[in-house]
Motif scaffolding. Structure first.
Motif, PDB file in Angstrom:
ATOM      1  N   HIS A 181       0.821  -1.208   0.000  1.00 27.43           N
ATOM      2  CA  HIS A 181       0.000   0.000   0.000  1.00 27.43           C
ATOM      3  C   HIS A 181       0.857   1.260   0.000  1.00 27.43           C
ATOM      4  CE1 HIS A 181      -1.354  -3.164   2.893  1.00 27.43           C
ATOM      5  NE2 HIS A 181      -2.246  -3.316   1.957  1.00 27.43           N
ATOM      6  N   ALA A 182       2.067   1.154   0.567  1.00 31.06           N
ATOM      7  CA  ALA A 182       2.976   2.305   0.633  1.00 31.06           C
ATOM      8  C   ALA A 182       4.204   2.091  -0.243  1.00 31.06           C
ATOM      9  CB  ALA A 182       3.400   2.552   2.086  1.00 31.06           C
ATOM     10  N   GLY A 183       4.133   1.119  -1.139  1.00 33.28           N
ATOM     11  CA  GLY A 183       5.312   0.737  -1.913  1.00 33.28           C
ATOM     12  C   GLY A 183       5.816   1.784  -2.880  1.00 33.28           C
ATOM     13  N   LEU A 184       4.943   2.667  -3.360  1.00 41.39           N
ATOM     14  CA  LEU A 184       5.371   3.675  -4.332  1.00 41.39           C
ATOM     15  C   LEU A 184       6.129   4.840  -3.695  1.00 41.39           C
ATOM     16  CD1 LEU A 184       2.343   4.102  -6.791  1.00 41.39           C
ATOM     17  CD2 LEU A 184       4.454   2.828  -7.161  1.00 41.39           C
ATOM     18  N   THR A 185       6.181   4.891  -2.362  1.00 45.87           N
ATOM     19  CA  THR A 185       6.787   6.045  -1.696  1.00 45.87           C
ATOM     20  C   THR A 185       8.199   6.310  -2.191  1.00 45.87           C
ATOM     21  OG1 THR A 185       5.464   5.575   0.280  1.00 45.87           O
ATOM     22  CG2 THR A 185       7.340   7.071   0.529  1.00 45.87           C
ATOM     23  N   SER A 186       9.044   5.290  -2.154  1.00 47.50           N
ATOM     24  CA  SER A 186      10.438   5.486  -2.551  1.00 47.50           C
ATOM     25  C   SER A 186      10.569   5.741  -4.046  1.00 47.50           C
ATOM     26  CB  SER A 186      11.285   4.285  -2.129  1.00 47.50           C
ATOM     27  OG  SER A 186      10.699   3.073  -2.557  1.00 47.50           O
ATOM     28  N   ALA A 187       9.607   5.244  -4.862  1.00 50.37           N
ATOM     29  CA  ALA A 187       9.630   5.538  -6.298  1.00 50.37           C
ATOM     30  C   ALA A 187       9.360   7.025  -6.526  1.00 50.37           C
ATOM     31  CB  ALA A 187       8.588   4.686  -7.024  1.00 50.37           C
ATOM     32  N   TYR A 188       8.340   7.557  -5.883  1.00 53.04           N
ATOM     33  CA  TYR A 188       8.068   8.988  -6.017  1.00 53.04           C
ATOM     34  C   TYR A 188       9.263   9.810  -5.553  1.00 53.04           C
ATOM     35  CZ  TYR A 188       3.062   8.370  -7.008  1.00 53.04           C
ATOM     36  OH  TYR A 188       1.855   8.049  -7.597  1.00 53.04           O
ATOM     37  N   MET A 189       9.878   9.410  -4.440  1.00 54.33           N
ATOM     38  CA  MET A 189      11.010  10.174  -3.916  1.00 54.33           C
ATOM     39  C   MET A 189      12.203  10.119  -4.853  1.00 54.33           C
ATOM     40  SD  MET A 189      10.666   9.214   0.137  1.00 54.33           S
ATOM     41  CE  MET A 189      12.211  10.028   0.571  1.00 54.33           C
ATOM     42  N   THR A 190      12.385   8.995  -5.542  1.00 51.77           N
ATOM     43  CA  THR A 190      13.501   8.853  -6.474  1.00 51.77           C
ATOM     44  C   THR A 190      13.415   9.859  -7.610  1.00 51.77           C
ATOM     45  OG1 THR A 190      13.762   6.497  -5.983  1.00 51.77           O
ATOM     46  CG2 THR A 190      14.609   7.267  -8.114  1.00 51.77           C
ATOM     47  N   PHE A 191      12.182  10.139  -8.080  1.00 54.41           N
ATOM     48  CA  PHE A 191      12.019  10.986  -9.265  1.00 54.41           C
ATOM     49  C   PHE A 191      11.659  12.431  -8.938  1.00 54.41           C
ATOM     50  CE2 PHE A 191      11.359   6.666 -10.927  1.00 54.41           C
ATOM     51  CZ  PHE A 191      12.296   6.684 -11.956  1.00 54.41           C
ATOM     52  N   MET A 192      11.704  12.787  -7.660  1.00 57.40           N
ATOM     53  CA  MET A 192      11.475  14.187  -7.301  1.00 57.40           C
ATOM     54  C   MET A 192      12.763  14.976  -7.468  1.00 57.40           C
ATOM     55  SD  MET A 192       8.927  13.885  -4.018  1.00 57.40           S
ATOM     56  CE  MET A 192       8.315  15.559  -4.116  1.00 57.40           C
ATOM     57  N   PRO A 193      12.666  16.285  -7.667  1.00 58.00           N
ATOM     58  CA  PRO A 193      13.885  17.092  -7.817  1.00 58.00           C
ATOM     59  C   PRO A 193      14.794  16.962  -6.598  1.00 58.00           C
ATOM     60  CG  PRO A 193      11.943  18.362  -8.412  1.00 58.00           C
ATOM     61  CD  PRO A 193      11.446  17.087  -7.800  1.00 58.00           C
TER      62      PRO A 193
END
Length: 482
Positions: free
Chosen positions: A142-154
């Motif tokens: 349920h929270a798995g995308l967290t690190s993906a979003y953080m990877t692609f943030m500025p």
């Protein structure tokens, strides 16, 4: 060390299984070792109702264009600061957090839980000007995308570390590739080295691939998921990440699970005075219409009713259990065919078998308080909390030697008894015959009460608390930030 915990549920506000027990206990445990922990949660009604002194921290636009509010406040019941996503039409629904009243997954679950991760990433990126996490610790798919979003943030000057904990690899959050275009991730994320999993989107894989460090909920399970047998298709990825993978055994919240103080029990008890346990057993037998016999071993099951939990083995071995004079009390819900089969057994043996379909937290406590043996014959088990509750309550666990069950239960073999290490019953082969042999050992030991009491006392005195696990998590955070 500022830590942001990301999860879909949290005990006692919202619980469907052991995940909530862990996410509910971990913040306080981490505070005891010097961490400042806040949580971010979806705005399910029970969570919003517990949020006190709240205000709107920010109004945001989700990746698919929808407006939402992030509320900040304090969860009264847990005494922890929280960020809660307020978007009623996504979270204020009947049924469970994941399924409707007909047990069908909500069609927009990809949005509902992508939003949880996306908001967590905004918080990691400075959304709250007064509190900045150094570590973001997300739990399960349920929270798995967290690190993906953080990877692609500025990039910013502050690097925020990410930890992803796998509570059960079998639940993977897999969605159709069409859903990817609503997530707000760049096209390059939909790849083998990304969130793509056999042509679909996997939230679990996002956590496994992008997190700085992966933990599982027991050391044995950390090894098992690197094999084809239990890797659920991710074993290759996990082997490549083995240097960033560790197992930290879950623990038990003593303020919730303690027979000496448990308000749900008809009588409290402790290892020095077990009279209350005998009373709990007699009261439950009478209430359920079972034959009230102190010398009839009472076997308890508190579980989801699924094949993964090995409940079909219990059905196959039930005649042998009853023939030896045992009784069975079960609480659980799950697969309809297993529910029907257990209810049929209860109807056929009303004086020896009781089955309640559903989940009732107070009744679960009473089963642990009354049972002599707790059955946990899971085919696989990342950690398992049921066997630990059994140990705490003097209900000897009978388990299959996998995952966290292998890490916590020592069989009552002659050598283990002689070395005073035994605390339950363990079988190796996943079949009814092996379960029946373990049951036979339980009946044999029960007939020798002084030895039974010694094993029971040893289990009740084990240190199953959170301090050791919290220290291990804190050490991992420090290492990542260093």
């Amino acid at each position: 060390m500022n830590v942001l915990q990301v999860s879909a549920e949290i005990f006692p506000l919202l619980k469907t299984g052991g995940l909530a027990d862990i996410t509910g206990a971990l913040p306080a445990a981490l505070r005891s070792v010097g961490c400042d922990v806040r949580v971010v949660l979806p705005g399910f009604p029970a969570i919003l109702a517990d949020l006190s002194d709240s205000w709107v921290l920010a109004e945001l636009t989700a990746p698919w264009g929808e407006r939402l509010q992030v509320r900040q406040g304090r969860l009264r019941t847990l005494a922890v600061d929280a960020y809660v996503i307020d978007l009623a039409h996504l979270y204020a629904r009947p049924g469970s957090p994941y399924e409707d009243a007909w047990r069908q997954p909500y069609a927009d679950n990809h949005r509902r839980f992508a939003l949880l991760s996306w908001v967590a990433a905004q918080l990691a990126h400075g959304l709250d000007a007064h509190w900045q996490p150094q570590v973001v610790h997300s739990h399960d798919w349920h929270a798995g995308l967290t690190s993906a979003y953080m990877t692609f943030m500025p990039l910013t000057s502050l690097r925020v570390a990410t930890v992803f904990t796998v509570h059960n690899l079998a639940y993977q959050g897999v969605f159709s590739p069409a859903c990817f275009y609503e997530l707000g991730l760049p096209y390059e994320a939909f790849a083998v080295n990304g969130v793509e999993f056999y042509g679909q989107v996997s939230f679990m894989k996002a956590g496994l691939y992008y997190a700085d460090h992966i933990t599982t909920v027991s050391p044995t399970y950390a090894k098992e998921i690197q094999t084809p047998q239990q890797g659920c298709g991710f074993d290759g990825l996990l082997r490549t990440r083995s240097s960033s993978l560790s197992g930290i055994l879950n623990a038990v919240d003593d303020t919730v699970w303690n027979p000496a103080t448990d308000p749900h029990l008809p009588s409290p008890y402790q290892v020095q005075d077990m009279a209350g346990k005998a009373y709990c057993k007699a009261v439950l037998q009478q209430e359920l219409g079972l034959t009230v016999k102190s010398d009839a071993p009472l076997f308890g099951v508190v579980s989801r009713l699924t094949d993964q939990k090995g409940l079909h083995l219990v059905l196959d071995a039930l005649d042998a259990l009853l023939a030896r004079g045992g009784q069975l009390v079960l609480l659980g819900t799950g697969d309809a065919h297993l529910e029907a089969l257990f209810k049929a057994q209860a109807a056929q043996h009303p004086n020896a078998v009781s089955v309640r379909i559903g989940y009732d937290e107070a009744y679960a406590h009473r089963i642990f308080g009354a049972a002599d043996v707790i059955l946990v014959p899971s085919q696989f088990e990342p950690c398992g909390l049921t066997q630990m509750y059994g140990l705490k309550y003097g209900s000897l666990p009978l388990v299959h030697r996998v995952g966290g069950l292998a890490d916590t239960v020592v069989d009552c073999s002659l050598e283990n008894m002689a070395e005073e290490r035994a605390n339950g019953f363990v079988f190796d082969d996943f079949n009814p015959q092996a379960l029946e042999r373990a049951m036979a050992r339980a009946f044999a030991l029960y007939a020798r009460q002084p030895e039974w009491e010694a094993v029971r006392g040893r289990g009740m005195q084990q240190d199953l608390g959170w301090y050791s696990a919290a220290q291990q998590y804190a050490a991992r955070y420090q290492h990542l930030c260093a």
